[in-house]
Structures are given as structure tokens and as C-alpha cells.
Design an enzyme around this catalytic site. Structure first.
Site, mmCIF file in Angstrom:
data_model
loop_
_atom_site.group_PDB
_atom_site.id
_atom_site.type_symbol
_atom_site.label_atom_id
_atom_site.label_comp_id
_atom_site.label_asym_id
_atom_site.label_seq_id
_atom_site.Cartn_x
_atom_site.Cartn_y
_atom_site.Cartn_z
ATOM 1 N N ARG A 90 -1.809 7.756 9.830
ATOM 2 C CA ARG A 90 -1.242 7.542 8.495
ATOM 3 C C ARG A 90 -1.712 8.615 7.510
ATOM 4 O O ARG A 90 -0.939 9.062 6.655
ATOM 5 C CB ARG A 90 -1.585 6.131 7.997
ATOM 6 N N ARG A 100 -4.185 -6.104 8.671
ATOM 7 C CA ARG A 100 -2.968 -5.335 8.976
ATOM 8 C C ARG A 100 -3.097 -4.668 10.330
ATOM 9 O O ARG A 100 -4.135 -4.096 10.663
ATOM 10 C CB ARG A 100 -2.749 -4.266 7.888
ATOM 11 N N ARG A 133 -10.936 -3.537 4.440
ATOM 12 C CA ARG A 133 -10.059 -4.538 3.837
ATOM 13 C C ARG A 133 -9.764 -5.672 4.815
ATOM 14 O O ARG A 133 -9.799 -5.497 6.021
ATOM 15 C CB ARG A 133 -8.813 -3.961 3.171
ATOM 16 N N ARG A 190 8.187 8.393 -0.346
ATOM 17 C CA ARG A 190 7.124 8.894 0.513
ATOM 18 C C ARG A 190 7.502 10.203 1.202
ATOM 19 O O ARG A 190 6.707 10.740 1.973
ATOM 20 C CB ARG A 190 6.885 7.841 1.592
HETATM 21 P P1 AMP Z 1 2.222 0.668 2.871
HETATM 22 O O1 AMP Z 1 2.051 -0.804 2.722
HETATM 23 O O2 AMP Z 1 2.827 1.325 1.654
HETATM 24 O O3 AMP Z 1 0.961 1.361 3.330
HETATM 25 O O4 AMP Z 1 3.304 0.878 4.038
HETATM 26 C C1 AMP Z 1 3.042 0.425 5.352
HETATM 27 C C2 AMP Z 1 3.974 1.110 6.334
HETATM 28 O O5 AMP Z 1 5.343 0.792 5.995
HETATM 29 C C3 AMP Z 1 3.922 2.632 6.359
HETATM 30 O O6 AMP Z 1 2.860 3.119 7.173
HETATM 31 C C4 AMP Z 1 5.304 2.961 6.925
HETATM 32 O O7 AMP Z 1 5.352 2.703 8.319
HETATM 33 C C5 AMP Z 1 6.182 1.922 6.247
HETATM 34 N N1 AMP Z 1 6.697 2.397 4.935
HETATM 35 C C6 AMP Z 1 6.431 1.864 3.704
HETATM 36 N N2 AMP Z 1 7.053 2.545 2.739
HETATM 37 C C7 AMP Z 1 7.729 3.554 3.356
HETATM 38 C C8 AMP Z 1 8.535 4.609 2.902
HETATM 39 N N3 AMP Z 1 8.789 4.799 1.595
HETATM 40 N N4 AMP Z 1 9.064 5.449 3.823
HETATM 41 C C9 AMP Z 1 8.839 5.287 5.152
HETATM 42 N N5 AMP Z 1 8.064 4.318 5.648
HETATM 43 C C10 AMP Z 1 7.509 3.444 4.777
#
Ligand code: AMP
Length: 187
Positions: A142, A131, A127, A88
Site C-alpha cells: 500500500r 483490517r 490499529r 487516489r
Molecule cells: P482506505 O480505507 O482509503 O485505506 O482504502 C482501502 C482500500 O480500498 C485501498 O487499499 C484500495 O484497495 C481501495 N480504495 C479505496 N479508495 C480507492 C480509490 N480512490 N481508488 C482505488 N482504490 C481505492
């Protein structure tokens, strides 16, 4: 088959990653799911990252890279995987590359799901996962984090020539068909 599934929050990465995982029988590694699991189970990692996820910010590169490198050691990833939500940031992408290169390995394909911003907000708000980061204010953070820190990762992989853009509009099955067309070319 080693894949990265990329795109902004709400693009449908998790949904499509699950479908790819069952159709091609390769594991789905979602860093977001791992963090949420750890938060739910109140582990040390969960306690460390909870406020970061709640704020819609990014967990440190150091923590995420260590987590992914450690996870990829398991045998189940030997025949391929789908990375969802990682890398990311550019430092994460570079760390992943270095890790794979040290094992004479590399990513085969980088699929990016494109969806217009207005649609992303609607999808996230509708959704039903409940969350804690799916609120209008957190979504805004985000999306900003995505455009500032994550989107440059797309260009990094474009330079490697492994990017395929997938139209992320339409039904779940329509989008999956587009993905399959690309994956069937390389599998
Ligand atoms: P996601 O389910 O991929 O939307 O991730 C939810 C949250 O987890 C994100 O908003 C970040 O806070 C954290 N997160 C997930 N993957 C990463 C990553 N590769 N780097 C940094 N934070 C992450």
C-alpha cells in the site's frame, strides 16, 4: 465546504475526517469504507473488489469514479463534504474535476496530512480495526502504491493552489486543531 483529505495509509485521514464531519456537520465520503461495507455485505461490488483490497492494490479508476459520482448525487452532499481516500490517482482527480466543473463546482481545499514513513507503519500495525490489509506485507504494497500512483495527485492540486499541508504528528486533538485553523479561514 468541499474538502479532500489526503495522505498516505496510516496518516489518520479516517479519524480526522470523522472529527471534521461532526464539527462542521458535513458528510464524510470514504471510498475505502464503502468498499469494506460492500465486502462485508457480499454485494456484487464487494465480490468484485475483495481480492483487490486484500492485496493492497487499487480498485480500477472506472469503478471508483462511477461510485463517487453516483454517491455525490445524493442531496446530503449539496452543502459540502469531505472526500477521504479519493482521488487516489491522476485520472481519478481529472474525472472528479470534470464532474464538478460540469456543475460549475470545484473543491475548496485539499488538506494533506504529513507523517514520516516509520510512524505510518507503527500506526497501522497498532490499529485495532482488524483490517485484512493491515499486515506488514500488505502495508508495504500500500505504501508503494501510494508513492507510485497516489502521491502525484498532491502535485496536481498544488498547481491549482488549494493545498494546505498539515503536520500529522501529535495527538488526534492537536492535529484536529491544526485542521480547524485552516478550515475556519475558509468557512
Ligand atoms: P482506505 O480505507 O482509503 O485505506 O482504502 C482501502 C482500500 O480500498 C485501498 O487499499 C484500495 O484497495 C481501495 N480504495 C479505496 N479508495 C480507492 C480509490 N480512490 N481508488 C482505488 N482504490 C481505492
Amino acid at each position: 465546504m468541499k474538502l479532500i483529505l489526503f495522505g498516505p495509509p496510516g496518516a489518520g485521514k479516517g479519524t480526522q475526517a470523522k472529527k471534521i464531519s461532526s464539527h462542521y456537520d458535513i458528510p464524510h465520503l470514504s471510498t475505502g469504507n464503502i468498499f469494506r461495507y460492500n465486502i462485508k455485505n457480499q454485494t456484487e461490488l464487494g465480490k468484485k473488489v475483495k481480492s483487490i483490497l486484500d492485496a493492497g492494490e487499487l480498485v480500477s479508476d472506472e469503478t471508483v469514479v462511477a461510485l463517487v459520482v453516483d454517491e455525490l448525487q445524493h442531496d446530503k452532499y449539496d452543502n459540502g463534504y469531505i472526500l477521504d481516500g479519493f482521488p487516489r490517482t491522476i485520472p481519478q482527480a481529472k474525472a472528479l474535476d470534470e464532474h464538478l466543473a460540469s456543475q460549475d463546482d470545484s473543491i475548496d481545499l485539499f488538506l494533506t496530512l504529513s507523517v514520516p514513513q516509520e510512524e505510518l507503519i507503527d500506526r497501522i500495525l497498532s490499529r485495532e480495526e482488524g483490517r485484512s490489509d493491515d499486515t506488514p506485507e500488505k502495508i508495504k504494497t500500500r505504501l508503494e502504491v501510494y508513492s507510485n500512483e497516489t502521491e502525484p495527485v498532491l502535485n496536481y492540486y498544488k498547481k491549482k493552489g488549494i493545498v494546505k499541508e498539515i503536520n500529522g504528528m501529535g495527538s488526534i486533538d492537536e492535529i484536529f486543531e491544526r485542521i480547524k485553523t485552516e478550515l475556519d479561514k475558509i468557512s
